[in-house]
Motif scaffolding. Structure first.
Motif, short mmCIF file in Angstrom:
data_model
loop_
_atom_site.label_atom_id
_atom_site.label_comp_id
_atom_site.label_asym_id
_atom_site.label_seq_id
_atom_site.Cartn_x
_atom_site.Cartn_y
_atom_site.Cartn_z
N ILE A 55 -12.21 10.85 -3.72
CA ILE A 55 -12.10 11.96 -3.05
C ILE A 55 -12.24 12.05 -1.46
O ILE A 55 -11.62 12.52 -0.74
CB ILE A 55 -12.98 13.27 -3.65
CG1 ILE A 55 -12.39 13.45 -5.28
CG2 ILE A 55 -12.77 14.50 -2.99
CD1 ILE A 55 -13.36 14.03 -6.19
N THR A 56 -13.23 11.28 -1.09
CA THR A 56 -13.90 11.33 0.16
C THR A 56 -12.54 10.83 1.14
O THR A 56 -12.19 11.27 2.11
CB THR A 56 -15.02 10.46 0.37
OG1 THR A 56 -16.05 11.02 -0.20
CG2 THR A 56 -15.50 10.42 1.90
N PHE A 57 -12.11 9.71 0.83
CA PHE A 57 -11.32 8.68 1.53
C PHE A 57 -9.86 9.45 1.38
O PHE A 57 -9.09 9.50 2.32
CB PHE A 57 -11.14 7.23 0.83
CG PHE A 57 -12.36 6.67 1.18
CD1 PHE A 57 -13.01 6.55 2.53
CD2 PHE A 57 -12.80 5.90 0.11
CE1 PHE A 57 -14.05 5.82 2.78
CE2 PHE A 57 -13.89 4.81 0.53
CZ PHE A 57 -14.57 5.16 1.55
N SER A 73 -2.26 12.99 -0.48
CA SER A 73 -2.61 14.56 -0.91
C SER A 73 -3.92 15.03 -0.84
O SER A 73 -4.67 14.03 -0.99
CB SER A 73 -2.08 15.00 -2.18
OG SER A 73 -0.66 14.86 -2.46
N VAL A 74 -4.40 16.27 -0.51
CA VAL A 74 -5.91 16.59 -0.52
C VAL A 74 -6.07 16.93 -2.07
O VAL A 74 -5.54 17.97 -2.52
CB VAL A 74 -5.88 17.89 0.41
CG1 VAL A 74 -7.35 18.21 0.31
CG2 VAL A 74 -5.50 17.63 1.73
N PRO A 75 -7.20 16.19 -2.54
CA PRO A 75 -7.48 16.52 -4.03
C PRO A 75 -7.68 18.10 -4.20
O PRO A 75 -8.27 18.60 -3.43
CB PRO A 75 -8.76 15.74 -4.23
CG PRO A 75 -8.75 14.73 -3.09
CD PRO A 75 -7.98 15.12 -1.94
N PHE A 76 -7.17 18.67 -5.21
CA PHE A 76 -7.35 20.12 -5.72
C PHE A 76 -6.49 21.11 -4.88
O PHE A 76 -6.20 22.26 -5.22
CB PHE A 76 -8.78 20.31 -5.93
CG PHE A 76 -9.45 19.43 -6.66
CD1 PHE A 76 -9.32 19.45 -8.00
CD2 PHE A 76 -10.53 18.72 -6.04
CE1 PHE A 76 -10.06 18.60 -8.61
CE2 PHE A 76 -11.24 18.03 -6.77
CZ PHE A 76 -11.21 17.84 -8.19
N LEU A 77 -6.26 20.86 -3.55
CA LEU A 77 -5.71 21.77 -2.63
C LEU A 77 -4.24 21.55 -2.34
O LEU A 77 -3.28 22.72 -2.50
CB LEU A 77 -6.27 21.73 -1.33
CG LEU A 77 -7.81 22.21 -1.23
CD1 LEU A 77 -8.01 22.07 0.41
CD2 LEU A 77 -8.10 23.26 -1.89
N SER A 78 -3.69 20.16 -2.34
CA SER A 78 -2.33 20.07 -2.18
C SER A 78 -1.62 20.56 -3.69
O SER A 78 -1.98 20.15 -4.53
CB SER A 78 -2.04 18.62 -1.87
OG SER A 78 -2.45 18.51 -0.36
N TYR A 79 -0.24 20.98 -3.34
CA TYR A 79 0.44 21.19 -4.49
C TYR A 79 0.92 19.87 -4.93
O TYR A 79 1.25 19.01 -4.71
CB TYR A 79 1.83 22.14 -4.15
CG TYR A 79 2.79 22.48 -5.19
CD1 TYR A 79 2.67 23.25 -6.21
CD2 TYR A 79 3.83 21.49 -5.44
CE1 TYR A 79 3.53 23.55 -7.05
CE2 TYR A 79 4.57 21.83 -6.30
CZ TYR A 79 4.40 22.65 -7.22
OH TYR A 79 5.44 22.96 -8.49
N GLY A 80 0.73 20.16 -6.57
CA GLY A 80 1.06 18.70 -6.96
C GLY A 80 0.42 18.56 -8.39
O GLY A 80 -1.03 18.58 -8.27
N LEU A 86 -10.37 0.77 0.23
CA LEU A 86 -11.64 1.45 0.84
C LEU A 86 -12.72 1.62 -0.20
O LEU A 86 -13.79 1.23 -0.24
CB LEU A 86 -11.32 2.72 1.66
CG LEU A 86 -10.88 2.44 3.13
CD1 LEU A 86 -10.29 3.73 3.71
CD2 LEU A 86 -11.60 1.61 3.92
N THR A 87 -12.17 2.20 -1.46
CA THR A 87 -13.05 2.72 -2.39
C THR A 87 -13.42 1.23 -3.04
O THR A 87 -14.64 1.24 -3.56
CB THR A 87 -12.12 3.23 -3.51
OG1 THR A 87 -11.60 4.60 -2.99
CG2 THR A 87 -13.00 3.69 -4.69
N LEU A 88 -12.77 0.32 -3.39
CA LEU A 88 -12.94 -1.11 -3.94
C LEU A 88 -14.13 -1.57 -2.98
O LEU A 88 -14.99 -2.30 -3.53
CB LEU A 88 -11.82 -1.88 -3.88
CG LEU A 88 -12.30 -3.38 -4.20
CD1 LEU A 88 -12.94 -3.58 -5.37
CD2 LEU A 88 -10.89 -4.21 -4.08
N ALA A 89 -13.97 -1.66 -1.65
CA ALA A 89 -14.95 -2.48 -0.66
C ALA A 89 -16.26 -1.52 -0.98
O ALA A 89 -17.32 -2.29 -0.97
CB ALA A 89 -14.51 -2.39 0.71
N PHE A 90 -16.23 -0.27 -0.80
CA PHE A 90 -17.59 0.33 -0.81
C PHE A 90 -18.21 0.30 -2.39
O PHE A 90 -19.57 0.30 -2.33
CB PHE A 90 -17.38 1.78 -0.37
CG PHE A 90 -17.49 2.03 1.16
CD1 PHE A 90 -18.51 2.19 1.64
CD2 PHE A 90 -16.18 1.83 1.75
CE1 PHE A 90 -18.50 2.44 3.27
CE2 PHE A 90 -16.19 1.88 3.05
CZ PHE A 90 -17.35 2.29 3.91
#
Length: 392
Positions: free
Chosen positions: A335-337, A356-363, A175-179
């Motif tokens: 980040i959006t996707f 994972s959710v950026p910044f929120l998910s553990y990892g 998706l990032t590549l296409a946009f």
């Protein structure tokens, strides 16, 4: 000066992630007999490193360091993903037959997370040099121009979808590549052709893998009642699965969201994290936030992400350099996707992809890689020239 608002918004999200790693990991701590502060301690350590790294990168000269760091992440990520299958078990963590993490000083490093930032930089740098406005080019001419990138992406799909069995990351990168390609100057017709081709490829990957087919059927067993309500019964009866196994994770996730209501159960008051949702502090962190902080908490998190993306896209829009424009845009798209794929998955709208959710998910890898991406944009933000009267 680097964009302070972008830095503060990112730090705020990281802080929320630290709180979630403590309150949502309670069951896992008890189950594996960890110290009460096992997860929050590790997350806090990575968070401090990430914030310092982000601000340190912001102080560097983008004309000197952006290109070096971007290509190092890109090629370094490829090399690490290529050698991971051949590394001994003492160095690589294997889950479900897939080797995705390299053990390093007591932490697990996921090369794909850092590769994604390098991949976005490589596309931004290459697109700015090779692509321009499509003019009167036909679809075939545009595809010939795109072919080298398609070949690179096939390699990326092999490394991530086959060797690491992680189709979710491929979806986000595709998706990032296409946009990015569209914003680099390709025509809307070619953009839609590319989206159609990507959908066909993903259907092929799904239909040739039994566990992915089972995951789709499991999701559909849960979502079909809501979706088929919009169809005439004559059509719905052919699409309904009568004996499909319901996705219990999605069911518990929806129950957790419903249980939170408007104001939530309060910090530490969630019940679905107690063995119903496995490791809710990772992939199901949004469901955990919805239960303990309610609609208000989810709204606050979404608002912070929207403000973060607004800063990223504003920096992109103000950039006079094509590489800076596309890279800032690409980081925002990543980040959006990632957020959308996770949010749609935990709410049952789409199958769960393990993103994972950026910044929120553990990892640690997800947080640190995202912080590096933001730090590189902060580095670029020093070159932005705002118009007179334009609010920073």
């Amino acid at each position: 000066m680097p964009d302070k608002k972008l830095f503060l918004l990112t730090t705020a999200l990281i802080t929320i992630g630290i709180i979630c790693s403590y309150t949502l990991s309670a069951y896992t701590v008890i189950l594996f007999e960890y110290n009460d502060f096992h997860f929050v301690g590790r997350e806090l350590t990575v968070a401090i490193i990430s914030i310092l790294l982000m601000w340190g990168l912001a102080q560097l000269d983008p004309d000197v360091w952006l290109h070096r760091l971007g290509l190092w992440l890109f090629f370094g990520g490829i090399v690490l993903m290529l050698v991971m299958p051949f590394l001994p078990a003492s160095l690589v963590s294997e889950v479900g037959g897939a080797k995705r993490w390299i053990k390093l000083f007591g932490f697990s490093l996921a090369p794909v997370e850092y590769f994604k930032i390098g991949f976005v930089y490589f596309l931004a740098w290459s697109f700015s040099r090779k692509l321009g406005h499509h003019g009167n080019m036909g679809v075939m001419e545009e595809f010939k121009r795109f072919f080298p990138y398609a070949a690179i992406f096939v390699l990326v799909m092999f490394l991530i979808a086959f060797l690491q069995n992680d189709l979710g990351q491929v979806v986000v990168l595709a998706l990032t590549l296409a946009f990015m390609l569209f914003f680099a100057g390709s025509s809307f017709r070619f953009f839609m052709t590319l989206i159609g081709g990507s959908v066909s490829f993903f259907l092929f990957f799904i239909l040739t893998s039994e566990h992915r087919i089972n995951r789709i059927l499991s999701w559909w067993a849960t979502a079909q009642s809501t979706v088929l309500a919009f169809f005439p019964e004559s059509i719905a009866k052919h699409l309904r699965i009568d004996n499909g196994e319901e996705a219990y994770q999605i069911g518990h996730s929806l129950n957790a969201i419903h249980n939170g209501g408007v104001f939530g159960t309060g910090l530490g008051g969630g019940t679905f994290k107690l063995g119903f949702l496995s490791e809710v502090h990772t992939d199901f962190v949004l469901a955990g936030i919805a239960e303990e902080f309610g609609f208000i908490g989810v709204f606050a998190v979404v608002f912070l992400f929207i403000m973060l993306l607004h800063r990223l896209f504003k920096i992109a829009n103000r950039s006079h350099n094509d590489t800076a424009y596309l890279f800032s845009l690409g980081v925002g798209l990543l980040i959006t996707f990632a957020f959308m794929v996770n949010a749609y998955g935990i709410s049952g709208l789409t199958p769960i992809k393990g993103i994972s959710v950026p910044f929120l998910s553990y990892g640690g890898s997800t947080m640190m890689a995202s912080a590096i991406g933001i730090g590189m944009v902060l580095m670029l933000s020093k070159k932005i020239e705002y118009k007179s009267g334009d609010k920073k």
